[in-house]
Scaffold this motif. Structure first.
Motif, mmCIF file in Angstrom:
data_model
loop_
_atom_site.group_PDB
_atom_site.id
_atom_site.type_symbol
_atom_site.label_atom_id
_atom_site.label_comp_id
_atom_site.label_asym_id
_atom_site.label_seq_id
_atom_site.Cartn_x
_atom_site.Cartn_y
_atom_site.Cartn_z
ATOM 1 N N ALA B 5 0.840 -1.197 0.000
ATOM 2 C CA ALA B 5 0.000 0.000 0.000
ATOM 3 C C ALA B 5 0.871 1.241 0.000
ATOM 4 C CB ALA B 5 -0.924 -0.001 1.211
ATOM 5 N N TRP B 6 1.921 1.210 0.831
ATOM 6 C CA TRP B 6 2.831 2.349 0.887
ATOM 7 C C TRP B 6 3.541 2.526 -0.436
ATOM 8 C CZ3 TRP B 6 3.977 6.771 2.736
ATOM 9 C CH2 TRP B 6 5.248 7.318 2.533
ATOM 10 N N ARG B 7 3.946 1.426 -1.065
ATOM 11 C CA ARG B 7 4.657 1.529 -2.332
ATOM 12 C C ARG B 7 3.746 2.126 -3.409
ATOM 13 N NH1 ARG B 7 6.312 -3.786 -3.533
ATOM 14 N NH2 ARG B 7 6.693 -4.037 -1.317
ATOM 15 N N ARG B 8 2.449 1.734 -3.363
ATOM 16 C CA ARG B 8 1.515 2.278 -4.331
ATOM 17 C C ARG B 8 1.342 3.784 -4.113
ATOM 18 N NH1 ARG B 8 -3.391 -1.447 -4.610
ATOM 19 N NH2 ARG B 8 -4.360 0.021 -3.221
ATOM 20 N N PHE B 9 1.303 4.168 -2.819
ATOM 21 C CA PHE B 9 1.157 5.583 -2.499
ATOM 22 C C PHE B 9 2.367 6.373 -2.983
ATOM 23 C CE2 PHE B 9 1.929 9.059 0.549
ATOM 24 C CZ PHE B 9 0.840 9.838 0.233
ATOM 25 N N GLU B 10 3.540 5.749 -2.815
ATOM 26 C CA GLU B 10 4.781 6.416 -3.202
ATOM 27 C C GLU B 10 4.816 6.727 -4.698
ATOM 28 O OE1 GLU B 10 9.034 5.551 -1.059
ATOM 29 O OE2 GLU B 10 8.023 3.973 -2.143
ATOM 30 N N ARG B 11 4.183 5.845 -5.498
ATOM 31 C CA ARG B 11 4.190 6.037 -6.938
ATOM 32 C C ARG B 11 3.015 6.881 -7.410
ATOM 33 N NH1 ARG B 11 4.628 0.127 -9.112
ATOM 34 N NH2 ARG B 11 3.475 -0.142 -7.201
ATOM 35 N N SER B 12 2.119 7.260 -6.485
ATOM 36 C CA SER B 12 0.891 7.928 -6.902
ATOM 37 C C SER B 12 1.153 9.364 -7.326
ATOM 38 C CB SER B 12 -0.128 7.901 -5.767
ATOM 39 O OG SER B 12 0.301 8.767 -4.741
ATOM 40 N N TYR B 13 0.191 9.896 -8.075
ATOM 41 C CA TYR B 13 0.291 11.275 -8.540
ATOM 42 C C TYR B 13 0.243 12.241 -7.364
ATOM 43 C CZ TYR B 13 -0.893 15.561 -10.944
ATOM 44 O OH TYR B 13 -0.904 16.845 -11.387
ATOM 45 N N LEU B 14 -0.556 11.878 -6.352
ATOM 46 C CA LEU B 14 -0.689 12.724 -5.170
ATOM 47 C C LEU B 14 0.673 12.940 -4.507
ATOM 48 C CD1 LEU B 14 -2.761 14.064 -3.217
ATOM 49 C CD2 LEU B 14 -2.668 11.966 -1.903
ATOM 50 N N PHE B 15 1.402 11.844 -4.311
ATOM 51 C CA PHE B 15 2.680 11.937 -3.635
ATOM 52 C C PHE B 15 3.711 12.661 -4.498
ATOM 53 C CE2 PHE B 15 6.736 10.110 -2.081
ATOM 54 C CZ PHE B 15 6.643 10.558 -0.773
ATOM 55 N N TYR B 16 3.629 12.409 -5.805
ATOM 56 C CA TYR B 16 4.523 13.057 -6.753
ATOM 57 C C TYR B 16 4.345 14.580 -6.697
ATOM 58 C CZ TYR B 16 6.133 14.635 -11.351
ATOM 59 O OH TYR B 16 6.737 15.309 -12.371
ATOM 60 N N SER B 17 3.087 15.033 -6.738
ATOM 61 C CA SER B 17 2.855 16.484 -6.709
ATOM 62 C C SER B 17 3.220 17.052 -5.348
ATOM 63 C CB SER B 17 1.403 16.845 -6.992
ATOM 64 O OG SER B 17 0.702 15.806 -7.523
ATOM 65 N N PHE B 18 2.992 16.254 -4.303
ATOM 66 C CA PHE B 18 3.316 16.723 -2.961
ATOM 67 C C PHE B 18 4.809 17.024 -2.843
ATOM 68 C CE2 PHE B 18 4.588 15.766 1.438
ATOM 69 C CZ PHE B 18 3.821 16.705 2.100
ATOM 70 N N ARG B 19 5.633 16.118 -3.393
ATOM 71 C CA ARG B 19 7.074 16.291 -3.274
ATOM 72 C C ARG B 19 7.576 17.513 -4.025
ATOM 73 N NH1 ARG B 19 9.767 10.697 -4.540
ATOM 74 N NH2 ARG B 19 9.140 11.525 -6.540
ATOM 75 N N ARG B 20 6.817 17.932 -5.043
ATOM 76 C CA ARG B 20 7.251 19.075 -5.843
ATOM 77 C C ARG B 20 6.657 20.388 -5.379
ATOM 78 N NH1 ARG B 20 8.509 17.755 -11.460
ATOM 79 N NH2 ARG B 20 7.218 19.535 -11.973
ATOM 80 N N ASP B 21 5.805 20.323 -4.355
ATOM 81 C CA ASP B 21 5.123 21.535 -3.912
ATOM 82 C C ASP B 21 5.649 21.943 -2.541
ATOM 83 O OD1 ASP B 21 3.369 23.494 -3.091
ATOM 84 O OD2 ASP B 21 1.661 22.580 -4.113
ATOM 85 N N GLN B 22 6.486 22.998 -2.513
ATOM 86 C CA GLN B 22 7.133 23.358 -1.246
ATOM 87 C C GLN B 22 6.125 23.844 -0.216
ATOM 88 O OE1 GLN B 22 10.408 25.979 -1.913
ATOM 89 N NE2 GLN B 22 11.673 24.302 -2.684
#
Lengths: 333, 307
Positions: B5-22
């Motif tokens: 579940a965590w791995r799926r979250f890590e690859r998700s668009y939500l997490f991707y955008s989160f990492r790029r949004d300071q």
């Protein structure tokens, strides 16, 4: 006893401008394991007829007359609970677009086993193994993996296989397929159709195939019903209809098939468009587009004429002066 | 079970955008620290503001350490009763956040159920429920809450009220704001129920309740998530406003709002910190929640791509 017998079915939509009759005097029947085609252009009422059989015409529409006898039981008289125990359990339906008919947020397995949980006392372990078995029967590779995947992870053909598998899970005796291959890639349409036919034959399941393509119906069904503007205009064995269509609309549909035109020529088409429900012409609804129109057609709705085992609603039926045309090649798919 | 579940979250668009949004990262970090700190208040706080034995009236109105009259024992100073402000803020935020979360859970429960039924069943029931929502919305939340809480205090006395304050605030704020959810959910249900997958499950023979909760509800989850973050912030503000008016948490068990209120009397005598410091905490808390809500809205609305 017939598997399904629809008698004088009428469906009405209550609209602001008054009542619109979407289906009028629809009758046909289906024997166990038989295949029936319903043909017609968009707006002819094919899908409404399919939903009416399941008593699922959505508001503001309702069944305003007629009987639907399924295994001798009149479906229009059943309570909502009784009707629910028939839907998905005794009668299944397959829709046109597998992209749309699978819920995007639930996994394939959850959606498949739902039918079983709704109709059988079954634990999830059993349901899972039943679903996996059925997935194998529709030739899906590595079913265990697919079971836990989401619809967006599958291809169009694979999704339609899942939908077919779901329809087969409960051992329904009737499957209604509403344009089951139209939304698929041309390359796999034949494959999916063959699969559907093969499984229906294997389990002695009756099939109602709804399509606009007379070519497909002529290859896979035994009998056909041609619909126009909410009425049955011609019905009978598919061989007779294809060889000796009596109704000008059916003839028009046959002439429009690409096989009927030599390469390089324009395809034949029926002039004009299907009238809208609120604006159905007086007399025979087909008269403004009909090449054989007579004065009578503009004033009086034609009654059914029987010719052999066919039933035709046309004033010109049986008239020998009809134009001649080449016979359609009947080939087995 | 958790690892995939965590791995799926890590690859998700939500997490991707989160990492790029300071902004989102900073907001989330601040919120996380707040929530963690306030819920471990009994461990972190140097004093227990609920324990009268630890309070000495002689320590009242001591300014924060960095000021001349500051005392090493009280980092952020003390309030008028001699309570350590840092500890009281920790305990107070815990109450504020608890009320916010539970009030929103209640709102969501009411609003989602009503919105689902309203949108799915349609017709007269829909009309009735939505007019009810309109009526509810035409009274402001604060007005409803003030009337309700004042009547309760008058009827049952302040003693009982102080015991039940948290529950009452959750109920009042929860009930007053359900139309926000109901409207959002209904609008989404109207769009979803026309989709073919709903026809497909009706054809399978599922009942309406099952279709609504199992099939349609998950498809309306992203707007629900977005308004939830904003609604928690709103609920905290409502609670603070009520406490500030003296209708919320009692002074013996202060929330951020009642702390601000209790210091308000002393602001002109120079003890500004009793009001200002909890005020800053409140503003920060609400701000980061709203920023996170904005972030979620941007990510979950595919029609709105930011570059």
């Amino acid at each position: 006893m017939s598997l399904l017998e629809v008698r004088n079915l009428e469906v009405t939509f209550a609209s602001r401008g008054g009542k619109l009759i979407a289906l009028r005097d629809i009758s046909f029947s289906l024997e166990p394991g038989e295949r029936l085609g319903i043909v017609g252009e968009s707006g002819a009422g094919k899908s409404v007829a399919a939903f009416a059989i399941l008593n699922l015409v959505s508001r503001p529409g309702y069944i305003s007359g007629g009987e639907i006898l399924f295994e001798g039981q009149d479906l229009t008289q059943l309570s909502p609970q009784e009707m629910r125990s028939i839907r998905g359990n005794r009668i299944s339906m397959i829709f046109q677009d597998p992209m749309m008919t699978l819920n995007p947020v639930l996994s394939v397995g959850v959606q498949m086993t739902e039918v079983l949980h709704a109709h059988r006392e079954i634990n999830s372990e059993e349901a899972r193994s039943r679903a996996l078995q059925t997935l194998t029967r529709v030739h899906i590779s590595s079913p265990e993996k697919r079971f836990d995947q989401y619809p967006h992870e599958l291809s169009g053909g694979m999704r339609q296989r899942v939908v077919i598998a779901t329809a087969l899970l409960t051992e329904s005796s009737l499957i209604i397929a509403d344009e089951p291959t139209t939304a698929l890639d041309v390359t796999i349409q034949a494959e999916i159709m063959d699969l559907l036919l093969e499984l229906c034959e294997l389990n002695n399941v009756g099939l109602i195939l709804i399509t606009h393509d007379l070519g497909v119906i002529s290859q896979v069904t035994q009998r056909a019903v041609v619909m126009y503007a909410g009425r049955v205009v011609e019905a009978g064995p598919i061989r007779d209809i294809v060889r000796d269509a009596q109704h000008p609309y059916t003839q028009g549909l046959i002439d429009a098939l690409p096989q009927q035109t030599s390469p390089g020529k324009r395809l034949n088409q029926i002039q004009g468009v299907m009238p809208s429900l609120s604006n159905i012409p007086k007399g025979c609804p087909f008269n403004p587009r009909c090449p054989l129109v007579m004065d009578e057609c503009r004033t009086r709705v034609p009654a059914y004429t029987r010719i052999g085992s066919m039933r035709i609603a046309c004033h010109a039926a049986g008239n020998t002066q009809r134009r001649s045309r080449p016979h359609l090649e009947l080939s087995k798919a | 079970m958790i690892a995939p579940a965590w791995r799926r979250f890590e690859r998700s668009y939500l997490f991707y955008s989160f990492r790029r949004d300071q902004v989102a990262i900073i907001s989330f970090t601040i919120l996380f620290i707040f929530v963690l700190a306030s819920f471990s208040a009994p461990l972190l706080a140097p004093y227990d503001p609920y324990d009268p034995m630890q309070i000495d009236i002689m320590d009242s109105e001591i300014p924060p350490v960095w000021m001349e009259a500051g005392d090493q024992r009280f980092m952020l100073g003390t309030d008028a009763q001699g309570r350590d402000l840092f500890s009281t803020i920790l305990y107070g935020s815990r109450i504020s956040i608890t009320i916010g979360i539970f009030a929103v859970l209640l709102q969501a429960f009411l609003g989602i159920s009503i919105g689902l039924v309203s949108g799915y069943v349609g017709g007269r029931l829909d009309n009735f429920l939505m007019r009810l929502a309109d009526i509810q919305l035409s009274f402001s939340t604060l007005m409803v809450a003030i009337i309700f809480l004042a009547v309760f205090q008058a009827l049952f006395g302040t003693e009982l009220y102080e015991k039940l304050a948290i529950l009452m605030l959750i109920l009042v704020i929860g009930i007053a704001e359900w139309p926000q959810y109901a409207r959002t959910v209904r609008a989404n249900v109207l769009a979803e129920k026309k989709k073919e997958y709903v026809d497909a499950v009706r054809v399978i023979g599922l009942g309406s309740l099952r279709i609504m909760f199992k099939h349609i509800l998950p498809n309306t989850l992203s707007p629900i998530l977005v308004i939830s973050t904003v609604q928690i912030a709103n609920a905290i503000v409502s609670e603070a406003a009520l406490s500030f008016l003296g209708l919320g948490m009692p002074v013996t068990k202060p929330s951020l709002g009642s702390l601000i209120n209790s210091g308000f009397e002393f602001i002109f005598s120079g003890s500004w910190w009793i009001t200002i410091i909890p005020g800053i905490v409140l503003v920060l808390l609400v701000l980061v929640m709203n920023l996170l809500g904005d972030f979620l809205r941007d990510v979950m609305n595919p029609k709105l791509y930011k570059d």
